[in-house]
Scaffold this motif. Structure first.
Motif, PDB file in Angstrom:
ATOM      1  N   TYR B 120      38.025  33.718  55.675  1.00 17.05           N
ATOM      2  CA  TYR B 120      37.735  32.485  54.694  1.00 17.05           C
ATOM      3  C   TYR B 120      37.550  31.333  55.578  1.00 17.05           C
ATOM      4  O   TYR B 120      38.035  30.431  55.078  1.00 17.05           O
ATOM      5  N   ASP B 121      37.180  31.350  56.738  1.00 16.17           N
ATOM      6  CA  ASP B 121      36.694  30.340  57.599  1.00 16.17           C
ATOM      7  C   ASP B 121      35.247  30.465  57.817  1.00 16.17           C
ATOM      8  O   ASP B 121      34.596  31.221  58.409  1.00 16.17           O
ATOM      9  N   PRO B 122      34.704  29.339  57.243  1.00  9.88           N
ATOM     10  CA  PRO B 122      33.134  29.449  57.549  1.00  9.88           C
ATOM     11  C   PRO B 122      32.484  29.450  58.845  1.00  9.88           C
ATOM     12  O   PRO B 122      31.441  29.669  59.298  1.00  9.88           O
ATOM     13  N   PHE B 123      33.510  29.176  59.818  1.00  5.23           N
ATOM     14  CA  PHE B 123      33.255  28.917  61.318  1.00  5.23           C
ATOM     15  C   PHE B 123      33.353  30.709  61.803  1.00  5.23           C
ATOM     16  O   PHE B 123      33.208  30.949  62.988  1.00  5.23           O
ATOM     17  N   GLY B 234      39.334  29.070  50.797  1.00  9.26           N
ATOM     18  CA  GLY B 234      40.559  28.756  51.485  1.00  9.26           C
ATOM     19  C   GLY B 234      41.650  29.844  51.764  1.00  9.26           C
ATOM     20  O   GLY B 234      41.354  30.947  51.343  1.00  9.26           O
ATOM     21  N   GLN B 235      42.624  29.572  52.503  1.00  7.02           N
ATOM     22  CA  GLN B 235      43.516  30.590  52.916  1.00  7.02           C
ATOM     23  C   GLN B 235      44.779  30.022  53.231  1.00  7.02           C
ATOM     24  O   GLN B 235      45.004  29.014  53.763  1.00  7.02           O
ATOM     25  N   TYR B 236      45.892  30.870  53.261  1.00  6.83           N
ATOM     26  CA  TYR B 236      47.188  30.359  53.599  1.00  6.83           C
ATOM     27  C   TYR B 236      47.903  31.487  54.424  1.00  6.83           C
ATOM     28  O   TYR B 236      47.565  32.812  54.077  1.00  6.83           O
ATOM     29  N   ILE B 254      40.870  24.821  54.226  1.00  5.99           N
ATOM     30  CA  ILE B 254      40.160  24.825  52.740  1.00  5.99           C
ATOM     31  C   ILE B 254      38.886  24.160  53.628  1.00  5.99           C
ATOM     32  O   ILE B 254      38.484  23.444  54.216  1.00  5.99           O
ATOM     33  N   ALA B 255      37.748  24.836  52.877  1.00  8.62           N
ATOM     34  CA  ALA B 255      36.352  24.727  53.490  1.00  8.62           C
ATOM     35  C   ALA B 255      35.475  24.619  52.281  1.00  8.62           C
ATOM     36  O   ALA B 255      35.595  25.397  51.295  1.00  8.62           O
ATOM     37  N   GLY B 256      34.305  24.199  52.807  1.00  4.53           N
ATOM     38  CA  GLY B 256      32.944  24.262  51.788  1.00  4.53           C
ATOM     39  C   GLY B 256      31.917  24.476  52.641  1.00  4.53           C
ATOM     40  O   GLY B 256      31.792  23.888  53.760  1.00  4.53           O
ATOM     41  N   TRP B 258      27.646  24.048  52.318  1.00  5.83           N
ATOM     42  CA  TRP B 258      26.466  23.860  51.469  1.00  5.83           C
ATOM     43  C   TRP B 258      25.231  24.388  51.990  1.00  5.83           C
ATOM     44  O   TRP B 258      24.894  23.782  53.016  1.00  5.83           O
ATOM     45  N   ARG B 259      24.369  24.926  51.192  1.00  2.82           N
ATOM     46  CA  ARG B 259      23.161  25.515  51.572  1.00  2.82           C
ATOM     47  C   ARG B 259      22.206  24.487  51.370  1.00  2.82           C
ATOM     48  O   ARG B 259      21.775  24.348  50.112  1.00  2.82           O
ATOM     49  N   VAL B 260      21.331  23.959  52.241  1.00  3.80           N
ATOM     50  CA  VAL B 260      20.285  22.939  52.109  1.00  3.80           C
ATOM     51  C   VAL B 260      18.856  23.406  52.620  1.00  3.80           C
ATOM     52  O   VAL B 260      18.874  23.722  53.868  1.00  3.80           O
ATOM     53  N   GLY B 261      18.085  24.152  51.866  1.00  2.16           N
ATOM     54  CA  GLY B 261      17.045  24.671  52.426  1.00  2.16           C
ATOM     55  C   GLY B 261      17.403  25.712  53.367  1.00  2.16           C
ATOM     56  O   GLY B 261      18.153  26.562  53.296  1.00  2.16           O
ATOM     57  N   ALA B 262      16.527  25.837  54.801  1.00  2.00           N
ATOM     58  CA  ALA B 262      16.970  26.516  55.866  1.00  2.00           C
ATOM     59  C   ALA B 262      18.315  26.242  56.687  1.00  2.00           C
ATOM     60  O   ALA B 262      18.610  26.768  57.305  1.00  2.00           O
ATOM     61  N   GLY B 263      19.054  25.169  56.009  1.00  2.00           N
ATOM     62  CA  GLY B 263      20.338  24.693  56.559  1.00  2.00           C
ATOM     63  C   GLY B 263      21.583  25.135  56.023  1.00  2.00           C
ATOM     64  O   GLY B 263      21.562  25.353  54.921  1.00  2.00           O
ATOM     65  N   GLU B 264      22.481  24.969  56.703  1.00  2.00           N
ATOM     66  CA  GLU B 264      23.948  25.271  55.948  1.00  2.00           C
ATOM     67  C   GLU B 264      24.833  24.289  56.715  1.00  2.00           C
ATOM     68  O   GLU B 264      25.027  23.916  57.915  1.00  2.00           O
ATOM     69  N   VAL B 265      25.501  23.374  55.703  1.00  2.00           N
ATOM     70  CA  VAL B 265      26.468  22.399  56.191  1.00  2.00           C
ATOM     71  C   VAL B 265      27.834  22.759  55.919  1.00  2.00           C
ATOM     72  O   VAL B 265      28.134  23.339  54.715  1.00  2.00           O
ATOM     73  N   LYS B 266      28.616  22.664  56.930  1.00  2.00           N
ATOM     74  CA  LYS B 266      29.990  23.191  56.747  1.00  2.00           C
ATOM     75  C   LYS B 266      30.993  22.293  57.290  1.00  2.00           C
ATOM     76  O   LYS B 266      30.735  21.349  58.064  1.00  2.00           O
ATOM     77  N   ALA B 267      32.170  22.395  56.358  1.00  2.00           N
ATOM     78  CA  ALA B 267      33.257  21.279  56.343  1.00  2.00           C
ATOM     79  C   ALA B 267      34.563  21.974  56.251  1.00  2.00           C
ATOM     80  O   ALA B 267      34.745  22.814  55.218  1.00  2.00           O
ATOM     81  N   MET B 268      35.414  21.698  57.118  1.00  2.00           N
ATOM     82  CA  MET B 268      36.754  22.283  56.922  1.00  2.00           C
ATOM     83  C   MET B 268      38.033  21.583  57.220  1.00  2.00           C
ATOM     84  O   MET B 268      37.936  20.930  58.460  1.00  2.00           O
ATOM     85  N   TRP B 269      38.850  21.686  56.644  1.00  2.00           N
ATOM     86  CA  TRP B 269      40.393  21.127  57.209  1.00  2.00           C
ATOM     87  C   TRP B 269      41.417  22.149  57.218  1.00  2.00           C
ATOM     88  O   TRP B 269      41.376  23.014  56.470  1.00  2.00           O
ATOM     89  N   SER B 270      41.980  22.422  58.519  1.00  2.00           N
ATOM     90  CA  SER B 270      42.791  23.278  58.772  1.00  2.00           C
ATOM     91  C   SER B 270      44.014  22.802  59.476  1.00  2.00           C
ATOM     92  O   SER B 270      43.980  21.807  60.232  1.00  2.00           O
TER      93      SER B 270
END
Lengths: 338, 338, 338
Positions: B120-123, B234-236, B254-256, B258-270
């Motif tokens: 559950y980590d987008p990275f 998200g995970q605990y 907790i992370a999100g 976003w898929r934007v065309g050929a791209g992907e934006v990722k944001a996470m707080w851990s």
């Protein structure tokens, strides 16, 4: 891209060993057939000639580690055990060949002639059931040798097969008494006529005589007869070791294989003992069953028991047993070839 | 030749790390997805059964070196770091399996249940942005384990998935207090229903209690929801470590995406912290962008910043930072799969 | 599965070296072309762009061992020799690339600019005949470098070719005098116009000055002219080494290759000497014959002789020779590519 064949065997087994001092449970690799990954290829050169190569690495499937090789067929050629840091090497075989109707010239790392005692063992020297003629012998470090020049007879000699090999220790000529350490060679000659097969192998590797090293001279004679649904086979081996306190090791095995549908039942009696002080000797009973799920995949189970005398402490599957005590072990595994 | 699939990922990134003590610039491997080389294959055995194997090696693309494995899931199983002499091992995965409609029996080296905190980590636990629940945890040496026997649920259970695994330390039975060191196991159970996924994993590995070792018990619970163009997850995680001075680590992210065309934006707080003396804790913000040039190839950039407290000194991309100081880092790379 | 190309060369030779102190006979690997195993692939990304990877490992065919890499282009990056336990690494090349009509961006481990002195040697720096400009130079540890970022010119510039490379030592910024150790880079520019080829390469790698280390600055200029059945080539190299007792090495070679049917006759004169105390210098004559059995397979023989002065003790094929003494050697081998 040229035609390279990628091949291998992945074989894992749950193994249990029992001894008088300690038992052990482990996941083992290659209890039916050694786990490996290889690359090989053949090029037709025309005129009955071909060139070929063979690279074959040991893979320990339980950990993913590789296995070490030796640079010089001497203890100095393989430093201390690396455990989980041991990477892949092509220590099982690493050769280039030129082949014609006159035979094959093969250069690189391959079986030494000392190793041909694995042929007449239905367990193929693998797992808990492996013949004691293999496990107990002083040839462990030179079953495969580096720096080898070998000539293999062609396959068109009416069932006669064989090879001559020479391997180099690669010492400088001013190394004194040890300048021939790791040098050696051997001859193997056999005949395969229909159901009958017999062969004789003679091998020798030189080491200056010390408390732990000395020339090793091995003789192996073996035979097999294939009846319709069962085979019988046996071999006798002798190893003369010229350490300071020279000794001779002698052993043999007799075995049978019964094919029952998709299954194969194996039974073997083997023993190996030496003339070293107290005359240590180990006798072994091996039983196995292999159930083929396809040509490439099988599940299997093996059981073996050893009885030591003369101070021997041979123990199975990582167990520890006291002098002259018994040990037994069981394998339960999956073997998959590709 | 049989059908072997050769596969891999080669991922290299220029990485910069800044800390209060020292900065560092390096070329790193696998900052988006771990660089690897593998061989795998499946054989249909008929009757709904199949056999398969999987060999997967870490490759450090910046140097060409491999990565080590462990023989026994204990510190003794991986000797000192070999640096540039570390050869390839199949430490990422080395397994043989039998699969039927009832599930998969898998033997060898693979993820332990401790490792399922990477899901559950987008990275994907890679690069400067990796979740602190992974980087900060005491499970580093046992995220993958050798000598494993695992049962995986079949894929026909209406979205329910899971596994049970047991791994062996392979110690002799007379090893006293340490005879169970490296033994462990775990259970994982999840449900994937359309856009929603949730799972719970419990794992434990045993070590006799010393100043630095002790039983490690890990619990991970995570979930993800896929909306049309973005996902939230998200995970605990909780790790109980029974060293002489026992402590508990707790963290989450907790992370999100976003898929934007050929791209992907990722944001996470851990964040991850433990109850050890002074209660060290690290909080992390991760931002990333991946631009897909094809299904197999992408370029990417990531930025992350950590804030330490309680004496923690976590630093990013090889930088060095003082106790309770911050550190930040940037990755800029290419990922290519084959 | 994607299109991965598996490639390699297996080359083994019986080698004999003679020196004033000791002779040696060995089976060597790569005396005509370095033995190797590799995996590479290219993906077309459309719009004239492509992504590619290249993993290439050294294989010592005589033993099956691999070769080490370096983590940081510094002595600390390659621990002590592992002998027969050295596993495979992709130390020859391990890269990922993005290529367009503007050129290629290549990240990973590859040749440094120091290494381009192998181009104008008909022995390709392999075997007993290798140019002394290569064997004698202080660039051994940095002919290939890790952590490299390189830009290669595209192939559509009317015969002009070249590259710029930068490699990182990856030291922390607080490493004091040694913080730039292992950092370096270089430029190479050449022109290939029909039968004529000429190039100039400049390279530098930094090390804080000690008794054994110091900045190494290399300059190589070389040219070749291909007549119909023979080629002539030559090069001049200079290495400035800023150890505490700074010295400069200078050398060169001139060589010819005659193509006779399926064969190739090679002859070269090379020499390398330095301004270090006593001005050690070695002069070398190399003769070789390669007989092609096919495009992929050849047998070959080489002979070389070195003459040392100024205290130099260069010896061939593992022999040992005294200061200012000569040494000679012979190779007889098989080379097979796949």
């Amino acid at each position: 891209q040229s035609s390279v064949t990628l091949f291998g065997i992945i074989d894992a087994a749950l193994q249990r060993g029992s001894g008088s001092v300690a038992d052990r449970t482990q996941l083992g690799s290659g209890a039916n057939s050694s786990s490996r990954l290889g690359f090989r290829g053949v090029e037709d050169l025309g005129g009955g000639m071909s060139a070929s190569f063979w690279l074959e690495a040991a893979v320990l499937v339980d950990t993913g580690a590789g296995g070490p090789t030796s640079t010089n067929n001497q203890p100095s050629g393989t430093p201390a055990t690396l455990g989980g840091t041991q990477g892949l090497t092509f220590a099982r075989r690493s050769t280039v060949s030129l082949t014609s109707s006159l035979g094959e010239l093969r250069l690189g790392r391959d079986y030494s002639a000392h190793y041909y005692r694995y042929i007449y063992d239905p367990f193929g020297n693998n797992g808990v059931g492996a013949s004691q003629t293999f496990l107990g012998a002083p040839t462990t470090g030179i079953n495969r040798v580096s720096n080898q020049i070998a000539y293999h007879l062609p396959s068109n000699l009416g069932g006669i097969y064989g090879l001559v090999e020479y391997h180099l220790g690669e010492n400088a000529s001013n190394a004194g008494a040890t300048k021939n350490d790791g040098n050696g060679g051997g001859v193997r000659l056999g005949w395969n006529g229909g159901p009958f097969d017999v062969s004789l192998t003679q091998a020798r590797t030189s080491y200056a005589s010390t408390a732990t090293l000395g020339d090793i001279t091995s003789t192996t004679i073996g035979a097999r007869y294939d009846f319709s649904v069962f085979s019988v086979m046996g071999q006798y081996v002798r190893d003369k070791v010229d350490t300071a306190a020279a000794f001779t090791g002698r052993g043999g095995n007799i075995a049978g294989v019964w094919r029952v549908g998709a299954g194969e039942v194996k039974a073997m009696w083997s023993q190996y003992g030496t003339t070293a002080a107290a005359q240590p000797e180990t006798k072994k009973l091996s039983l196995g069953y292999v159930h083929n799920l396809s040509k490439r995949t099988a599940i299997y189970g093996s059981y073996a028991r050893v009885r030591n005398s003369g101070g021997a402490t041979v123990a199975l599957n990582g167990s520890i047993t006291g002098a002259n005590q018994s040990s037994s072990g069981v394998d339960l595994g999956i073997r998959h070839a590709f």
